[in-house]
Motif scaffolding. Structure first.
Motif, PDB file in Angstrom:
ATOM      1  N   LEU A 149       0.831  -1.224  -0.008  1.00 53.78           N
ATOM      2  CA  LEU A 149      -0.151   0.084   0.018  1.00 53.78           C
ATOM      3  C   LEU A 149       1.112   1.221   0.004  1.00 53.78           C
ATOM      4  CD1 LEU A 149      -2.647  -0.974   2.672  1.00 53.78           C
ATOM      5  CD2 LEU A 149      -2.636  -1.760   0.402  1.00 53.78           C
ATOM      6  N   SER A 150       0.343   2.359  -0.499  1.00 51.71           N
ATOM      7  CA  SER A 150       1.054   3.654  -0.610  1.00 51.71           C
ATOM      8  C   SER A 150       0.828   4.202   0.830  1.00 51.71           C
ATOM      9  CB  SER A 150       0.453   4.511  -1.505  1.00 51.71           C
ATOM     10  OG  SER A 150      -0.849   4.824  -1.099  1.00 51.71           O
ATOM     11  N   SER A 151       1.599   5.393   1.113  1.00 51.94           N
ATOM     12  CA  SER A 151       1.503   5.925   2.588  1.00 51.94           C
ATOM     13  C   SER A 151      -0.104   6.499   2.703  1.00 51.94           C
ATOM     14  CB  SER A 151       2.501   7.165   2.577  1.00 51.94           C
ATOM     15  OG  SER A 151       1.979   8.134   1.529  1.00 51.94           O
ATOM     16  N   THR A 152      -0.845   6.538   1.926  1.00 54.83           N
ATOM     17  CA  THR A 152      -2.196   7.015   2.137  1.00 54.83           C
ATOM     18  C   THR A 152      -3.239   5.846   2.036  1.00 54.83           C
ATOM     19  OG1 THR A 152      -2.604   7.171  -0.362  1.00 54.83           O
ATOM     20  CG2 THR A 152      -1.870   9.218   1.033  1.00 54.83           C
ATOM     21  N   GLY A 153      -2.673   4.510   1.829  1.00 55.60           N
ATOM     22  CA  GLY A 153      -3.745   3.314   2.007  1.00 55.60           C
ATOM     23  C   GLY A 153      -3.992   2.668   0.582  1.00 55.60           C
ATOM     24  N   ASP A 154      -3.646   3.345  -0.585  1.00 53.67           N
ATOM     25  CA  ASP A 154      -4.089   2.737  -1.899  1.00 53.67           C
ATOM     26  C   ASP A 154      -3.152   1.903  -2.175  1.00 53.67           C
ATOM     27  OD1 ASP A 154      -4.176   6.289  -3.321  1.00 53.67           O
ATOM     28  OD2 ASP A 154      -5.616   5.090  -2.124  1.00 53.67           O
ATOM     29  N   VAL A 155      -3.974   0.656  -2.625  1.00 53.03           N
ATOM     30  CA  VAL A 155      -3.492  -0.663  -3.118  1.00 53.03           C
ATOM     31  C   VAL A 155      -2.471  -0.398  -4.190  1.00 53.03           C
ATOM     32  CG1 VAL A 155      -3.837  -2.999  -3.727  1.00 53.03           C
ATOM     33  CG2 VAL A 155      -5.164  -1.875  -2.088  1.00 53.03           C
ATOM     34  N   LEU A 156      -1.071  -0.566  -4.351  1.00 54.13           N
ATOM     35  CA  LEU A 156      -0.106  -0.488  -5.349  1.00 54.13           C
ATOM     36  C   LEU A 156       0.122  -1.668  -5.817  1.00 54.13           C
ATOM     37  CD1 LEU A 156       2.580   2.137  -3.587  1.00 54.13           C
ATOM     38  CD2 LEU A 156       0.539   2.802  -5.068  1.00 54.13           C
ATOM     39  N   LEU A 157       0.152  -2.871  -5.033  1.00 48.03           N
ATOM     40  CA  LEU A 157       0.096  -4.328  -5.539  1.00 48.03           C
ATOM     41  C   LEU A 157      -0.634  -5.179  -4.606  1.00 48.03           C
ATOM     42  CD1 LEU A 157       1.619  -6.039  -7.738  1.00 48.03           C
ATOM     43  CD2 LEU A 157       3.528  -6.088  -6.145  1.00 48.03           C
ATOM     44  N   GLY A 158      -1.437  -6.118  -5.352  1.00 49.67           N
ATOM     45  CA  GLY A 158      -1.931  -6.846  -4.303  1.00 49.67           C
ATOM     46  C   GLY A 158      -2.955  -7.704  -5.043  1.00 49.67           C
ATOM     47  N   PRO A 159      -3.947  -8.526  -4.380  1.00 49.04           N
ATOM     48  CA  PRO A 159      -4.790  -9.480  -5.110  1.00 49.04           C
ATOM     49  C   PRO A 159      -5.825  -8.757  -5.915  1.00 49.04           C
ATOM     50  CG  PRO A 159      -4.488  -9.891  -2.767  1.00 49.04           C
ATOM     51  CD  PRO A 159      -3.660  -8.870  -2.933  1.00 49.04           C
ATOM     52  N   GLY A 160      -5.922  -9.192  -6.946  1.00 50.42           N
ATOM     53  CA  GLY A 160      -6.965  -8.570  -8.138  1.00 50.42           C
ATOM     54  C   GLY A 160      -6.607  -7.262  -8.576  1.00 50.42           C
ATOM     55  N   ARG A 161      -5.246  -6.834  -8.435  1.00 47.34           N
ATOM     56  CA  ARG A 161      -4.408  -5.774  -9.260  1.00 47.34           C
ATOM     57  C   ARG A 161      -3.217  -6.122  -9.546  1.00 47.34           C
ATOM     58  NH1 ARG A 161      -4.729   0.452  -7.572  1.00 47.34           N
ATOM     59  NH2 ARG A 161      -3.284   1.354  -9.184  1.00 47.34           N
ATOM     60  N   SER A 162      -2.821  -5.890 -10.844  1.00 53.62           N
ATOM     61  CA  SER A 162      -1.553  -6.438 -11.302  1.00 53.62           C
ATOM     62  C   SER A 162      -0.663  -5.327 -10.994  1.00 53.62           C
ATOM     63  CB  SER A 162      -1.679  -6.647 -12.990  1.00 53.62           C
ATOM     64  OG  SER A 162      -1.823  -5.278 -13.711  1.00 53.62           O
ATOM     65  N   PRO A 163       0.810  -5.497 -11.359  1.00 56.93           N
ATOM     66  CA  PRO A 163       1.730  -4.401 -10.798  1.00 56.93           C
ATOM     67  C   PRO A 163       1.386  -3.301 -11.718  1.00 56.93           C
ATOM     68  CG  PRO A 163       2.787  -6.266 -12.062  1.00 56.93           C
ATOM     69  CD  PRO A 163       1.315  -6.715 -11.569  1.00 56.93           C
ATOM     70  N   ASN A 164       0.721  -3.122 -12.912  1.00 58.72           N
ATOM     71  CA  ASN A 164       0.957  -2.152 -13.943  1.00 58.72           C
ATOM     72  C   ASN A 164      -0.558  -1.652 -13.864  1.00 58.72           C
ATOM     73  OD1 ASN A 164       3.513  -1.943 -14.378  1.00 58.72           O
ATOM     74  ND2 ASN A 164       3.325  -3.740 -15.560  1.00 58.72           N
ATOM     75  N   ASP A 165      -1.670  -2.113 -12.958  1.00 60.50           N
ATOM     76  CA  ASP A 165      -2.834  -1.742 -13.154  1.00 60.50           C
ATOM     77  C   ASP A 165      -3.150  -0.305 -12.933  1.00 60.50           C
ATOM     78  OD1 ASP A 165      -6.062  -3.153 -11.778  1.00 60.50           O
ATOM     79  OD2 ASP A 165      -5.798  -1.616 -13.363  1.00 60.50           O
ATOM     80  N   VAL A 166      -3.795   0.515 -13.643  1.00 58.84           N
ATOM     81  CA  VAL A 166      -3.854   1.812 -13.378  1.00 58.84           C
ATOM     82  C   VAL A 166      -5.527   2.294 -13.152  1.00 58.84           C
ATOM     83  CG1 VAL A 166      -1.833   2.858 -14.505  1.00 58.84           C
ATOM     84  CG2 VAL A 166      -4.048   2.528 -15.900  1.00 58.84           C
ATOM     85  N   SER A 167      -6.263   1.320 -12.919  1.00 54.86           N
ATOM     86  CA  SER A 167      -7.413   1.672 -12.512  1.00 54.86           C
ATOM     87  C   SER A 167      -7.832   2.255 -11.107  1.00 54.86           C
ATOM     88  CB  SER A 167      -8.460   0.257 -12.865  1.00 54.86           C
ATOM     89  OG  SER A 167      -8.043  -0.743 -11.824  1.00 54.86           O
ATOM     90  N   ALA A 168      -8.908   2.894 -10.806  1.00 53.36           N
ATOM     91  CA  ALA A 168      -9.131   3.252  -9.690  1.00 53.36           C
ATOM     92  C   ALA A 168      -8.558   2.598  -8.488  1.00 53.36           C
ATOM     93  CB  ALA A 168     -10.452   3.567  -9.544  1.00 53.36           C
ATOM     94  N   PRO A 169      -7.677   2.879  -7.589  1.00 53.64           N
ATOM     95  CA  PRO A 169      -7.106   2.027  -6.571  1.00 53.64           C
ATOM     96  C   PRO A 169      -7.831   1.861  -5.474  1.00 53.64           C
ATOM     97  CG  PRO A 169      -6.134   4.395  -6.456  1.00 53.64           C
ATOM     98  CD  PRO A 169      -7.089   4.201  -7.621  1.00 53.64           C
ATOM     99  N   VAL A 170      -7.949   0.452  -4.874  1.00 54.45           N
ATOM    100  CA  VAL A 170      -8.630   0.340  -3.667  1.00 54.45           C
ATOM    101  C   VAL A 170      -7.836   0.920  -2.575  1.00 54.45           C
ATOM    102  CG1 VAL A 170      -9.433  -1.618  -2.380  1.00 54.45           C
ATOM    103  CG2 VAL A 170      -9.534  -1.855  -4.637  1.00 54.45           C
ATOM    104  N   ASN A 171      -8.629   1.693  -1.679  1.00 53.96           N
ATOM    105  CA  ASN A 171      -8.000   2.278  -0.445  1.00 53.96           C
ATOM    106  C   ASN A 171      -8.351   1.260   0.704  1.00 53.96           C
ATOM    107  OD1 ASN A 171      -7.952   4.253   2.123  1.00 53.96           O
ATOM    108  ND2 ASN A 171      -6.766   5.249   0.322  1.00 53.96           N
ATOM    109  N   LEU A 172      -7.324   0.939   1.444  1.00 46.72           N
ATOM    110  CA  LEU A 172      -7.385   0.068   2.733  1.00 46.72           C
ATOM    111  C   LEU A 172      -6.869   0.866   3.746  1.00 46.72           C
ATOM    112  CD1 LEU A 172      -6.066  -3.267   1.405  1.00 46.72           C
ATOM    113  CD2 LEU A 172      -8.298  -2.386   1.468  1.00 46.72           C
ATOM    114  N   SER A 173      -6.950   2.321   3.753  1.00 44.85           N
ATOM    115  CA  SER A 173      -6.540   3.099   5.168  1.00 44.85           C
ATOM    116  C   SER A 173      -7.329   2.917   6.302  1.00 44.85           C
ATOM    117  CB  SER A 173      -6.406   4.545   4.785  1.00 44.85           C
ATOM    118  OG  SER A 173      -7.641   5.163   4.212  1.00 44.85           O
ATOM    119  N   GLY A 174      -8.714   2.448   6.254  1.00 42.58           N
ATOM    120  CA  GLY A 174      -9.174   2.217   7.431  1.00 42.58           C
ATOM    121  C   GLY A 174      -9.124   0.592   8.096  1.00 42.58           C
ATOM    122  N   LEU A 175      -8.009  -0.139   7.606  1.00 39.33           N
ATOM    123  CA  LEU A 175      -7.650  -1.323   8.232  1.00 39.33           C
ATOM    124  C   LEU A 175      -6.874  -0.832   9.701  1.00 39.33           C
ATOM    125  CD1 LEU A 175      -6.605  -3.479   5.287  1.00 39.33           C
ATOM    126  CD2 LEU A 175      -8.776  -3.713   6.652  1.00 39.33           C
TER     127      LEU A 175
END
Length: 604
Positions: A223-249
């Motif tokens: 995750l980025s420092s703001t909680g956006d998923v940079l690399l993870g399940p359901g998202r390839s390393p170069n996927d530029v679609s709207a990021p999933v934010n997990l900052s609430g975890l």
């Protein structure tokens, strides 16, 4: 209910001491066996759960550290390249600068593009000539790179999207590493920028997951420092679609506080999940981008071994308890049977209903003694009482004496074990220290000549077997005798120590070995390194020594201490000998000194 009542009537516990004793022992063993199994199973389950959490936390910590160390290498290499005279001088031809950029990209294939701009943001030279002449003055990496080395977080490619190879079918994503380029007067002459494929993060993640291929549903997210998923399940390393934010975890929030642990928390689907977390903290001069690594697995899968172990322990406890109870029932019956015979006979003699003699059991155990004692009791009760008391006193004295003897013997054995353990540990420490001293130079603290000979012979054989190139760098301090004569031998020793540290600090592989070859001569063994790679490292070492700014008033080269370097590269074979490589490097070092010192000479 009627069946249970039937069996209780058959047991007839009130009228049989034998059955009461057997039932009491069997029931006690069964109860304690089940309780012990449940306790051990619960402790084992908790321990396995704690171990799995520690594993998740360690995986997150390892990946965060690997991200920081790799980024440090790229960050340091860009700064080193920006500090080279070929980049800083406006008089050097552009072709020479582009050649250095191409070599840099060949050495570090994770760079998608490396470019050098002038102070206005116009690309002067770049790898493979891409974007030459383009204006990048509005790009964040150029703006930040004018004042200081910096790293831009993961972003989608714009100008380079259609120009550089894409390692996947998804839109390209990059990480920018830049450094300012200044001339000898400190004036900014340009910015050196490198764009890294974000794909390298996938390689680090996959390498970490490889040992855990047997663990189901273990997933890693960056995750980025703001909680956006940079690399993870359901998202390839170069996927530029709207990021999933997990900052609430909770795991993300705890990682941002600098913690590295594991917790159980509800995931996106509200399923309880075991999550290990860690945050990148930077490495040495690299400040880090605050990425957060999450390693998680559903508790449904993570705790399967713990639940299975607890279940098995409880089942085995019940089974063993039942078996032990049945066996105890039988043994108790057999042990009590002779006593019941004695009691029955004694009761008949007391009431006068029988004149049968008291049965005397053979042997020396308690039952035999009891039968003889009861038989004599009816003849002389007082004498039997005295004999029985004397027997008990003798037995207690023997037990006390035997116990004291065993305690003394045990104490002596414990002392002997402790002394032997201390002696073995001291011997092991001495052997380790002796081994270390035989391979380390006493003055500089790096490898000595003996280590050099052993390591060169070892890598020579490896290169012959794997058909890989082997390079050797020999470097000598220029006019060192004059340095010693002018500053004294103590200053000379301090100079050698600083040079040794300088050649050990530059980024290098774990297989490269810096060595004090002898006197003011040093060497670096470079396994699996071709000529261009060896020359690049040699130039890095020459610049590192020169950057120490050690004064040398008697040097004919300049005001600072400098070194001359000979670089030899060969493809070892069974017909050659490592001494040939040493002689070649020594001859090239001699040529470097003949040509004016403070330079590198390599074999063609």
């Amino acid at each position: 209910m009627r069946t249970a009542q039937f069996w209780l009537n058959q047991l007839n516990l009130r009228r049989s001491f034998r059955r009461r004793l057997g039932a009491a022992i069997a029931t006690t063993i069964l109860i304690f066996s089940v309780l012990l199994a449940c306790i051990v199973g619960d402790i084992s389950q908790r321990q396995i759960q704690a171990d799995r959490g520690e594993l998740m936390a360690q995986m997150a910590y390892q990946l965060a550290g690997a991200l920081d160390r790799d980024m440090f290498i790229y960050y340091q290499e860009i700064q080193t390249l920006a500090s080279l005279e070929e980049m800083r001088s406006t008089q050097r031809p552009t072709a020479q600068k582009q050649m250095l950029l191409d070599r840099m990209q060949e050495a570090f294939s994770d760079f998608a593009w490396i470019g050098l701009t002038d102070s206005r943001g116009i690309v002067m030279a770049s790898t493979h000539g891409l974007l030459t002449g383009a204006n990048v003055s509005k790009r964040p990496w150029f703006i930040e790179g004018r004042t200081r080395p910096n790293v831009q977080d993961v972003h989608s490619a714009k100008l380079l999207a259609a120009l550089v190879p894409n390692p996947s079918s998804d839109p390209l994503r990059l990480v920018d590493v830049t450094a300012p380029v200044v001339d000898n007067t400190g004036t900014l002459v340009g910015v050196l920028g490198g764009h890294l494929y974000w794909q390298w993060a996938t390689t680090l993640r996959d390498n970490l997951l490889q040992p855990l291929k047997d663990y189901k549903q273990v997933e890693i997210q960056i995750l980025s420092s703001t909680g956006d998923v940079l690399l993870g399940p359901g998202r390839s390393p170069n996927d530029v679609s709207a990021p999933v934010n997990l900052s609430g975890l909770k795991s993300f929030q705890a990682a941002q506080q600098g913690e590295t642990e594991a917790i159980i928390e509800p995931w996106l689907d509200n399923a309880p999940t075991l999550t290990g977390y860690a945050q990148t903290q930077g490495y040495r001069s690299y400040p880090g981008l605050g990425w957060v690594v999450l390693v998680h697995q559903p508790t449904q899968e993570a705790f399967v071994p713990a639940r299975s172990l607890k279940h098995n322990i409880c089942l085995w406890g019940i089974a063993l308890g039942l078996l032990s109870g049945a066996l105890s029932w039988y043994i108790a019956g057999q042990m009590v049977k002779p006593v019941m015979v004695i009691a029955h006979t004694a009761e008949g003699l007391r009431t006068g209903t029988t004149r049968a003699p008291m049965p005397i059991f053979s042997g020396q155990d308690e039952i035999a003694q009891l039968s003889r004692s009861v038989g004599q009791l009816f003849a002389n009760l007082d004498q039997q009482t005295t004999l029985l008391q004397q027997f008990n006193a003798d037995l207690e004295a023997q037990i006390a004496a035997r116990t004291a003897s065993l305690n003394q013997t045990n104490h002596r054995l414990q002392q002997e074990i402790q002394v032997r353990s201390q002696t073995e540990q001291a011997l092991q420490n001495a052997n380790q220290e002796l081994q270390r001293l035989t391979l380390v130079d006493g003055l500089t603290g790096i490898a000595n000549r003996r280590h050099f000979d052993q390591y060169l012979e070892q890598e020579w054989r490896r290169s012959v077997r794997d058909r890989l190139p082997l390079s050797l760098i020999l470097l000598d301090v220029d006019y060192f005798k004059l340095y010693n004569d002018h500053y004294g031998h103590q200053s000379g020793d301090a100079c050698l120590c600083q040079i040794a540290q300088a050649i050990a600090i530059p980024p290098r592989r774990a297989t490269d070995l810096p060595v004090r070859y002898g006197g003011e001569e040093f060497a670096v063994i470079l396994p699996n390194t071709d000529r261009s790679g060896a020359i690049y490292l040699a130039e890095t070492l020459r610049q590192a020594v020169k950057a120490l700014h050690l004064p040398h008033a008697k040097s004919a080269v300049g005001p600072w201490v400098t070194v001359s370097l000979g670089v030899a590269t060969c493809l070892p074979s069974a017909t050659l000998n490592p001494i040939n490589l040493i002689r070649t490097a020594d001859g090239l070092l001699y040529q470097a000194k003949q040509q004016g010192r403070d330079r590198i000479v390599a074999n063609p």
